[in-house]
Write a protein that holds these residues in place. Sequence first.
Motif, PDB file in Angstrom:
ATOM      1  N   ASP A   1     -14.946 -14.535  18.733  1.00 14.68           N
ATOM      2  CA  ASP A   1     -16.126 -13.882  19.320  1.00 14.68           C
ATOM      3  C   ASP A   1     -16.377 -12.528  18.667  1.00 14.68           C
ATOM      4  O   ASP A   1     -17.523 -12.158  18.400  1.00 14.68           O
ATOM      5  CB  ASP A   1     -15.928 -13.703  20.829  1.00 14.68           C
ATOM      6  CG  ASP A   1     -15.993 -15.022  21.579  1.00 14.68           C
ATOM      7  OD1 ASP A   1     -16.496 -16.002  21.010  1.00 14.68           O
ATOM      8  OD2 ASP A   1     -15.531 -15.060  22.742  1.00 14.68           O
ATOM      9  N   ALA A   2     -15.297 -11.796  18.410  1.00 17.56           N
ATOM     10  CA  ALA A   2     -15.438 -10.484  17.777  1.00 17.56           C
ATOM     11  C   ALA A   2     -15.970 -10.623  16.354  1.00 17.56           C
ATOM     12  O   ALA A   2     -16.825  -9.839  15.915  1.00 17.56           O
ATOM     13  CB  ALA A   2     -14.094  -9.768  17.767  1.00 17.56           C
ATOM     14  N   ALA A   3     -15.486 -11.623  15.631  1.00 13.55           N
ATOM     15  CA  ALA A   3     -15.941 -11.835  14.261  1.00 13.55           C
ATOM     16  C   ALA A   3     -17.407 -12.241  14.230  1.00 13.55           C
ATOM     17  O   ALA A   3     -18.178 -11.799  13.368  1.00 13.55           O
ATOM     18  CB  ALA A   3     -15.082 -12.907  13.587  1.00 13.55           C
ATOM     19  N   ALA A   4     -17.792 -13.081  15.192  1.00 16.44           N
ATOM     20  CA  ALA A   4     -19.180 -13.542  15.235  1.00 16.44           C
ATOM     21  C   ALA A   4     -20.140 -12.409  15.577  1.00 16.44           C
ATOM     22  O   ALA A   4     -21.312 -12.433  15.184  1.00 16.44           O
ATOM     23  CB  ALA A   4     -19.311 -14.664  16.260  1.00 16.44           C
ATOM     24  N   ALA A   5     -19.619 -11.413  16.303  1.00 13.85           N
ATOM     25  CA  ALA A   5     -20.472 -10.290  16.712  1.00 13.85           C
ATOM     26  C   ALA A   5     -20.742  -9.313  15.574  1.00 13.85           C
ATOM     27  O   ALA A   5     -21.675  -8.510  15.637  1.00 13.85           O
ATOM     28  CB  ALA A   5     -19.834  -9.551  17.883  1.00 13.85           C
ATOM     29  N   LYS A   6     -19.926  -9.391  14.544  1.00  7.63           N
ATOM     30  CA  LYS A   6     -20.122  -8.490  13.404  1.00  7.63           C
ATOM     31  C   LYS A   6     -21.348  -8.917  12.598  1.00  7.63           C
ATOM     32  O   LYS A   6     -21.616 -10.105  12.432  1.00  7.63           O
ATOM     33  CB  LYS A   6     -18.896  -8.508  12.488  1.00  7.63           C
ATOM     34  CG  LYS A   6     -17.649  -7.900  13.110  1.00  7.63           C
ATOM     35  CD  LYS A   6     -16.492  -7.971  12.135  1.00  7.63           C
ATOM     36  CE  LYS A   6     -15.225  -7.377  12.737  1.00  7.63           C
ATOM     37  NZ  LYS A   6     -14.072  -7.477  11.806  1.00  7.63           N
ATOM     38  N   GLN A   7     -22.051  -7.951  12.088  1.00  7.63           N
ATOM     39  CA  GLN A   7     -23.213  -8.220  11.235  1.00  7.63           C
ATOM     40  C   GLN A   7     -22.973  -7.554   9.882  1.00  7.63           C
ATOM     41  O   GLN A   7     -23.430  -6.438   9.630  1.00  7.63           O
ATOM     42  CB  GLN A   7     -24.485  -7.656  11.883  1.00  7.63           C
ATOM     43  CG  GLN A   7     -24.840  -8.289  13.209  1.00  7.63           C
ATOM     44  CD  GLN A   7     -25.187  -9.760  13.070  1.00  7.63           C
ATOM     45  OE1 GLN A   7     -25.691 -10.197  12.034  1.00  7.63           O
ATOM     46  NE2 GLN A   7     -24.923 -10.530  14.111  1.00  7.63           N
ATOM     47  N   PRO A   8     -22.232  -8.210   8.999  1.00  6.75           N
ATOM     48  CA  PRO A   8     -21.903  -7.592   7.709  1.00  6.75           C
ATOM     49  C   PRO A   8     -23.156  -7.331   6.878  1.00  6.75           C
ATOM     50  O   PRO A   8     -24.084  -8.136   6.858  1.00  6.75           O
ATOM     51  CB  PRO A   8     -20.999  -8.635   7.035  1.00  6.75           C
ATOM     52  CG  PRO A   8     -21.379  -9.928   7.699  1.00  6.75           C
ATOM     53  CD  PRO A   8     -21.727  -9.582   9.109  1.00  6.75           C
ATOM     54  N   GLY A   9     -23.153  -6.177   6.220  1.00 10.63           N
ATOM     55  CA  GLY A   9     -24.293  -5.823   5.376  1.00 10.63           C
ATOM     56  C   GLY A   9     -24.325  -6.677   4.115  1.00 10.63           C
ATOM     57  O   GLY A   9     -23.308  -7.185   3.659  1.00 10.63           O
TER      58      GLY A   9
END
Length: 274
Positions: A121-129
């Motif tokens: 869930d934490a990884a999915a919440a990230k929005q990498p540039g």
Amino acid sequence: MRKNRGSVRVVGASMMVALVVAGAGACSSDKKKDDAAPAAASAAATSKGPEAFSAAGYRGLKPGITKDAALAGGTLETAPVSLLDGCTDFSYKGGPAPDKVRMDAEAATEAKFKDLNGKADAAAAKQPGAVPTLPPNASAADSANIAAQAAGSAQNSAADAKLMADAAQSSVDMLTARETRNKAFATSGRVSFATSGLRELVAPADARTAEGIGVGSTADAVQAAYGSKGLVKDKYGSFTLPVEGQPGWTYEFTVTDAKVTGLTLANRTLKCTA
């Protein structure tokens, strides 16, 4: 009706029989009184027939009862037999004892499930540039820097993909753990409590509803008994039936090969943990 109302009635009948026997005892021996009372009480219980599995009460358990009140009633064994999903499950009196091996496996499976899904869930919440585009006049150093960013992004994507796959597998493992627990109590039944009280009442294999439906009944019999009362059939062929006067509660008829293989009274809206 993939956990004592009748007992109260039996006790009442037993008390009446005991009084009758005591009155007759004035003209008979103490031994005759001792022999007659249990036999008469047994006959009274048998005449009433087996207790129906229903929301009105089964072995003294019904919607709204707390765990402490249920344990005090003497219907259940006092040692939990499962803590899966945060709920606390018990056997009916005389049912299977706690299985430490299975319970330890459940705890390990659930801990892994929570850890991996939390990370996913934490990884999915990230929005990498986005990796910046190399400008036409970029230097060798600029090119090396952007290449490093691209490589890092690819590595992160691969790691996230593996994490998502592991989290998905842990969900499958949780389903398997639940099925293993359910099979362990398919014959004896079990009772499950959320923080607010009774959440799930799984019927023993010999229990029947007031309409005579239980394990071994046909799907057609379920349809005939409850088809006009709000019965809902799912895509797997099983049925649910809302409990009149008990919001959130449903009867669940698990069906396999057109026959009932499980009977449960449950409120799935109740939370197992605070």
